[in-house]
Scaffold this active site. Structure first.
Site, mmCIF file in Angstrom:
data_model
loop_
_atom_site.group_PDB
_atom_site.id
_atom_site.type_symbol
_atom_site.label_atom_id
_atom_site.label_comp_id
_atom_site.label_asym_id
_atom_site.label_seq_id
_atom_site.Cartn_x
_atom_site.Cartn_y
_atom_site.Cartn_z
ATOM 1 N N HIS A 199 -17.508 57.232 54.593
ATOM 2 C CA HIS A 199 -16.578 57.024 55.708
ATOM 3 C C HIS A 199 -15.580 55.885 55.497
ATOM 4 O O HIS A 199 -14.685 55.693 56.312
ATOM 5 C CB HIS A 199 -17.333 56.891 57.039
ATOM 6 C CG HIS A 199 -18.065 55.595 57.257
ATOM 7 N ND1 HIS A 199 -17.566 54.626 58.081
ATOM 8 C CD2 HIS A 199 -19.234 55.131 56.782
ATOM 9 C CE1 HIS A 199 -18.437 53.606 58.107
ATOM 10 N NE2 HIS A 199 -19.449 53.900 57.322
ATOM 11 N N CYS A 323 -20.341 45.801 62.461
ATOM 12 C CA CYS A 323 -21.756 45.763 62.830
ATOM 13 C C CYS A 323 -22.093 44.524 63.642
ATOM 14 O O CYS A 323 -23.070 44.506 64.358
ATOM 15 C CB CYS A 323 -22.619 45.794 61.579
ATOM 16 S SG CYS A 323 -22.058 47.007 60.405
HETATM 17 N N1 PLP Z 1 -21.974 47.372 52.846
HETATM 18 C C1 PLP Z 1 -20.727 46.994 53.174
HETATM 19 C C2 PLP Z 1 -20.022 45.975 52.354
HETATM 20 C C3 PLP Z 1 -20.105 47.565 54.289
HETATM 21 O O1 PLP Z 1 -18.872 47.186 54.624
HETATM 22 C C4 PLP Z 1 -20.806 48.534 55.041
HETATM 23 C C5 PLP Z 1 -20.215 49.106 56.266
HETATM 24 O O2 PLP Z 1 -19.438 48.479 56.959
HETATM 25 C C6 PLP Z 1 -22.094 48.897 54.627
HETATM 26 C C7 PLP Z 1 -22.646 48.289 53.525
HETATM 27 C C8 PLP Z 1 -22.862 49.948 55.363
HETATM 28 O O3 PLP Z 1 -22.335 51.221 55.109
HETATM 29 P P1 PLP Z 1 -22.655 52.428 56.102
HETATM 30 O O4 PLP Z 1 -21.833 52.216 57.328
HETATM 31 O O5 PLP Z 1 -22.238 53.652 55.340
HETATM 32 O O6 PLP Z 1 -24.112 52.394 56.356
#
Ligand code: PLP
Length: 395
Positions: A199, A323
């Site tokens: 995504h 997040c």
């Molecule tokens: N790692 C990083 C650096 C991210 O920016 C993100 C999402 O924002 C993730 C991991 C997690 O990815 P996902 O949303 O596909 O779980």
């Protein structure tokens, strides 16, 4: 029309990806079934794997589809820890990883592992000497992100990979923000494990991948059927995987053009804000930075208030990682650069993607200026600053 400047949080699904996914919904056979429509699904799956592998110069057999970047990070880190626990219990990471990495490391700490969290400079880059000094005879894994999701800084991945290979330590990189946006060659960079997510590259949510270099053993995270060469149970999400592969194909075709265009837009936005709005600072290195990332601190005011006012003007941005937004804690990434709490609170992340235009960015700057003025007029911190009262803002 709304202006979307939160491409680091997620991206608009490309029309061609939607088309490919819609077509793939008709491929309803289970790729594990041996009859014709099962084999059809399997063939589409393997073709997709081949396309994804090319993005990072990996072998097709080294790509394992997952549900998201978070799963890939969890699998890589927990998988290495469990597999190599007899060899050692020490992991090296950085203080400013995504929570998918940090919380996995914290979980392992509760289960007998020791984790070194490397600091980062004020520019948001690790010091290679710190890494070398942190290595112990018991170190089994180095996990350092490729590009930071909040401030966009890119780490010296090849140097880290070379050190890890020399010392016979596995090297994982969370490349969720950099995959298909920056040039990545897992062979040249000595990367053993790499996480990516659909995504962030104009595919749909709910698909990711973990690159596992040939020969590396890793305990499974998901136990189940024999899918993904018995390494990740669960019937494969064919439409999402097809969409992910299509997004990879498009990203590779458009790579040079998009990278140059997005970098130019980012620099334009950054320069305008920094020169036309006083008391602003760029967070993170100017040079070693993801093309689309612009993260700026606005003194005396709250990032959340800026966000709300931008939203009322149809502009979508972020004040930290998606997040953690909604939480009142200042961003751990900004604090790791040495920002004071108030300064960390006043940050705005504008992340640019291929669908943005220069006109949109100019409109954002024009709307941002009165918003910042208004918020400062209401700010007691700004009032104190104007009156010359010494405070948090000296830097
Ligand atoms: N790692 C990083 C650096 C991210 O920016 C993100 C999402 O924002 C993730 C991991 C997690 O990815 P996902 O949303 O596909 O779980």
């Amino acid at each position: 029309m709304a202006i979307y400047l939160d491409n680091a949080a997620t991206t608009r699904v490309d029309d061609k990806v939607i088309e490919a996914m819609t077509g793939a919904l008709n491929i309803y056979g289970n790729p594990s079934s041996v009859y014709t429509i099962g084999r059809e699904a399997k063939s589409v799956l393997e073709k997709s794997r081949e396309t994804v592998a090319k993005v990072i110069n990996a072998e097709t057999t080294e790509i394992f589809f997952t549900s998201c970047g978070t799963e890939s990070d969890n699998w890589a880190i927990r998988g290495v820890a469990e597999t190599l626990k007899e060899k050692g219990n020490h992991i090296i990471t950085t203080v400013f990883e995504h929570h998918a990495v940090l919380h996995t490391c914290e979980y392992l700490e509760k289960n007998g592992f020791e984790v070194t969290y490397l600091p980062v400079s004020a520019e948001g880059i690790i010091n290679i000497e710190d890494l070398k000094n942190a290595i112990r005879p018991t170190t089994i894994l180095i996990t350092v992100m490729f590009g930071n999701n909040e401030i966009g800084t890119i780490q010296p991945i090849k140097e880290i990979g070379t050190i890890a290979r020399e010392k016979n330590i596995l090297f994982h990189t969370d490349a969720v923000q950099a995959f298909a946006h920056e040039k990545i060659d897992v062979k040249d960079m000595n990367i053993d494990l790499l996480s990516a997510s659909g995504h962030k590259i104009h595919a749909a949510k709910g698909v990711g991948m973990l690159y596992i270099r040939k020969g590396i053993k890793l305990t499974n995270l998901l136990h189940g059927g024999a899918q993904e060469k018995k390494r990740r149970g669960g019937t494969e999400n064919i439409p999402n995987i097809v969409g992910f592969a299509k997004a990879c194909e498009i990203a590779m075709e458009e790579f040079e053009e998009n990278h140059a265009k997005i970098t130019k837009m980012r620099n334009h936005l950054m320069e305008r804000i920094l020169t036309e709005i006083p008391h602003t600072r760029l967070n993170g290195s100017r040079e070693s930075r993801l093309a689309g990332n612009c993260n700026i601190s606005f003194d005396f005011i709250e990032g959340e208030s800026i966000l709300l006012m931008l939203d009322m003007n149809g502009i979508y941005a972020s004040s930290g990682s998606a997040c953690t937004s909604g939480s009142l804690d200042p961003s751990h990434v900004l604090l790791s650069l040495g920002c004071k709490h108030e300064q960390a609170h006043g940050s705005l992340r504008l992340s640019i993607g291929k669908y943005n235009t220069m006109e949109e960015l100019d409109e954002v700057v024009e709307k941002l200026k009165p918003i910042i003025n208004r918020l400062r007029e209401m700010s007691p911190l700004y009032e104190n600053f104007v009156k010359g009262v010494k405070g948090e803002w000296e830097h």
